[in-house]
Design an enzyme around this catalytic site. Structure first.
Site, mmCIF file in Angstrom:
data_model
loop_
_atom_site.group_PDB
_atom_site.id
_atom_site.type_symbol
_atom_site.label_atom_id
_atom_site.label_comp_id
_atom_site.label_asym_id
_atom_site.label_seq_id
_atom_site.Cartn_x
_atom_site.Cartn_y
_atom_site.Cartn_z
ATOM 1 N N ASP A 64 0.869 -1.173 0.000
ATOM 2 C CA ASP A 64 0.000 0.000 0.000
ATOM 3 C C ASP A 64 0.905 1.222 0.000
ATOM 4 O O ASP A 64 1.644 1.460 0.961
ATOM 5 C CB ASP A 64 -0.887 -0.025 1.248
ATOM 6 C CG ASP A 64 -1.842 1.155 1.316
ATOM 7 O OD1 ASP A 64 -1.696 2.112 0.529
ATOM 8 O OD2 ASP A 64 -2.742 1.132 2.183
ATOM 9 N N SER A 141 0.619 11.917 -16.624
ATOM 10 C CA SER A 141 -0.739 12.098 -17.145
ATOM 11 C C SER A 141 -0.844 13.420 -17.871
ATOM 12 O O SER A 141 -0.143 14.388 -17.554
ATOM 13 C CB SER A 141 -1.738 12.058 -15.991
ATOM 14 O OG SER A 141 -3.022 12.480 -16.409
ATOM 15 N N TYR A 154 -7.120 16.133 -8.901
ATOM 16 C CA TYR A 154 -6.319 15.150 -9.634
ATOM 17 C C TYR A 154 -5.167 15.840 -10.361
ATOM 18 O O TYR A 154 -4.014 15.389 -10.296
ATOM 19 C CB TYR A 154 -7.192 14.398 -10.628
ATOM 20 C CG TYR A 154 -6.404 13.451 -11.515
ATOM 21 C CD1 TYR A 154 -5.887 12.270 -11.010
ATOM 22 C CD2 TYR A 154 -6.175 13.761 -12.860
ATOM 23 C CE1 TYR A 154 -5.153 11.412 -11.820
ATOM 24 C CE2 TYR A 154 -5.447 12.907 -13.672
ATOM 25 C CZ TYR A 154 -4.942 11.737 -13.141
ATOM 26 O OH TYR A 154 -4.207 10.890 -13.944
ATOM 27 N N LYS A 158 -1.053 15.419 -10.002
ATOM 28 C CA LYS A 158 -0.176 15.048 -11.103
ATOM 29 C C LYS A 158 0.820 16.161 -11.457
ATOM 30 O O LYS A 158 1.945 15.881 -11.876
ATOM 31 C CB LYS A 158 -1.013 14.650 -12.321
ATOM 32 C CG LYS A 158 -1.677 13.283 -12.181
ATOM 33 C CD LYS A 158 -0.633 12.197 -11.981
ATOM 34 C CE LYS A 158 -1.218 10.812 -12.055
ATOM 35 N NZ LYS A 158 -0.172 9.755 -11.926
#
Length: 294
Positions: A64, A141, A154, A158
């Protein structure tokens, strides 16, 4: 020859799974792959994909990325006591109006995407430095290169990963450690299914003003068209990872598709930033509005 030791995070599905399968199935057994995932209950899909081709080339570990002890435990289980290639691929998404996002949810995105990536690199970096050798590949991304509406958190995560990797790349060239980002656009993976998305009818979304909800509806339609018309298969992205892994002199940044480049160029050619904002707004909202009026 010694096998090249590779650890990949986020291997329960998508890019991580496909990359682990490709490397572990190499007929020459070039790689020893440690495929990690948070939930080992999901390992069967990976085992089904490699079938009998993974003898001596694949081990699946629980890890994890938000739990430092879990990362250290996984590192301890690498029997070769070295890491040649580290692939930081684990990531989660979040979509919806910013006002509808709960603080705990936003914190989770940052913990996985940013701190999870940093913590994983932290664990393996000292060994790479000591040997004067190593490669770190990170799944980047489109959302780390340009802002996307309704993806604020998000994109923030990134963008942060971009800064981490670029900063490390400047330093780690002095240790013969290569850092590479593989910048991905839409990919046909479980990422979209697992994406935490504000859905019509949810109480949090109903508290958002009507105009924003209308724009969000338009954006969701745009996303649907993009994934239908332009999403890549994971195999196409894996080829880019292989290029970075096998190159004698890997680049810092790879693009999974040339389609990403025209969208990033206005940010450089027009330093005031307005050209990109207007262009992206037109692409997302104007086209859809015209189609709705037909």
């Amino acid at each position: 020859m010694e096998q090249i030791v590779v650890l990949i995070t986020g291997c329960s599905s998508g890019i991580g799974l496909s990359l682990a399968v490709r490397l572990a199935s190499d007929p020459a057994k070039t790689y020893k792959v440690y495929a990690t995932m948070r939930n080992l209950a999901k390992k069967e899909r990976l085992l089904d994909c490699v079938k009998g081709l993974h003898k001596d080339t694949l081990e699946i570990l629980q890890m994890d990325v938000t739990d430092q002890q879990s990362i250290l435990d996984a590192r301890h289980r690498v029997t070769e006591n070295r890491m040649d290639i580290l692939v930081c691929n684990a990531g989660v998404g979040l979509m919806g109006p910013l006002e509808a996002q709960a603080l705990d949810t936003m914190r989770q995105i940052l913990e996985v995407n940013v701190l999870g990536t940093i913590s994983t690199i932290q664990a393996f970096l000292p060994g790479m430095k000591a040997r004067g050798h190593g490669r770190i590949l990170v799944t980047g991304s489109l959302g780390g290169l340009q802002g996307l509406p309704f993806n604020e958190v998000y994109c923030a995560s990134k963008f942060a990963v971009e800064g981490v990797c670029e900063s490390l790349a400047v330093l780690l060239q002095h240790f013969n450690i290569h850092v590479s980002l593989v910048e991905c656009g839409p990919v046909n993976t479980d990422f979209l299914d697992n994406l935490q998305t504000a859905k019509p009818g949810e109480a949090a979304l109903q508290r958002v003003d009507e105009h924003t909800r209308s724009l969000y509806h338009t954006y969701l339609k745009h996303c649907g068209m993009v994934f239908q018309n332009a999403a890549q298969d994971t195999d196409d992205v894996v080829k880019i990872f292989l290029e970075a892994i096998q190159s004698a002199s890997p680049a810092f940044r790879y693009y999974s598709s040339d389609a990403l480049l025209p969208l990033t160029s206005p940010k450089i050619s027009a330093p005031d930033g307005l050209q990109y904002i207007r262009t992206m707004s037109k692409i997302i909202f104007s086209t859809n509005e015209k189609e709705e009026q037909k």
